[in-house]
Scaffold this motif. Sequence first.
Motif: not given
Length: 353
Positions: A51-56, A180-189, A337-339
Amino acid sequence: MTSELGDAEDKYRRKIDKEDDLILSSIDIHNINDGQTVIKTIPVKRNPMISYSAFGEGGGEGEGDGQGDGQGHGGGGKGVVNLGIDKRRLKQMMQSWGLSFSKPGKKTKKLYKLLIAENGVDENQEKTIEAMLERHMATGYFKEHGFKVNVTDEDMRYNLIQEKELPNLSATFVIMRDVSGSMSSYGEFSATIAGLIEFWLRQRYNNVVNIRYIAHTTDAVEMDSKKSQDFFKLVAGGGTYFQPAYQMVLDMMDGKHYNSISASRGKIEYESEDVFLLHITDGDTGDNGEELYSTLKTLFPRLTKAFYLQVDTYSDQFYKAFVSMGGEKANAVKSGNDVSYKNVKKVLDSLLN
């Protein structure tokens, strides 16, 4: 007398054990026994696997102030990447997938044992005398002739050194991540795949695995190995170059100075231990190809295995070069980006097999 709650718990555990999905965690239930409250823990099945939760979002407090400086140094903020795993079930699941490594790691030659042969070279006098004494005692020679040295051909013993290659018992796993900024949505994966590969390596090396984290944008920095949660939350401004990150791995191996904020920084002993590298990026880079490929040409022979995970559909240029230059040591996959369980399994099949 049996406990109805206990019976239900046993049935529930058996049912869970039959499931193919991963058990991530557990919850506590309360049982009343002779007026006393007894807390029992039962497994809980969840997806995604890590499991992963992003900023905030989500609970917990990360370390750091959540501010990036454009160089990949951003830290903390709220939210946590949770890497807690039910190891028993994860091991069962991954073994059921049949995941393995296509090439064994480095091996060290060691003297294994001393053999005895009827004919050979390099006589072992001690064992020859022992064989003579055993023959004399068995045949009654001493009673008839007294103690005399009487070595025959059948008593002769020789040294034959047999070398056996023993696999290394330790490894270093370098997780290199584009922040880099373009990777911001891939933290969970990123956390999911890196965490599962790390777990698989620890199974293979009896938990003797040293983890090194490298974050990169246009520059690279080694992050603190004790703060993996912060590493997978990092987002920084600026462009993307691969060369500084790959060069940093070489500098680690050569014992040179490199940019690090890790308390456990140090040399990677690539000559005596296995080294695995995972690079996670969206593939968008502004590198000078000649310099980057020259670095890879030096680096690949020192690695046991290199994994390249491209999470977006940018140019295939580096993807193809990575596979071509790495040969049998390199595995690469484009993941999206499919977990989901199905996609994570597909990615691990491609990287580990």
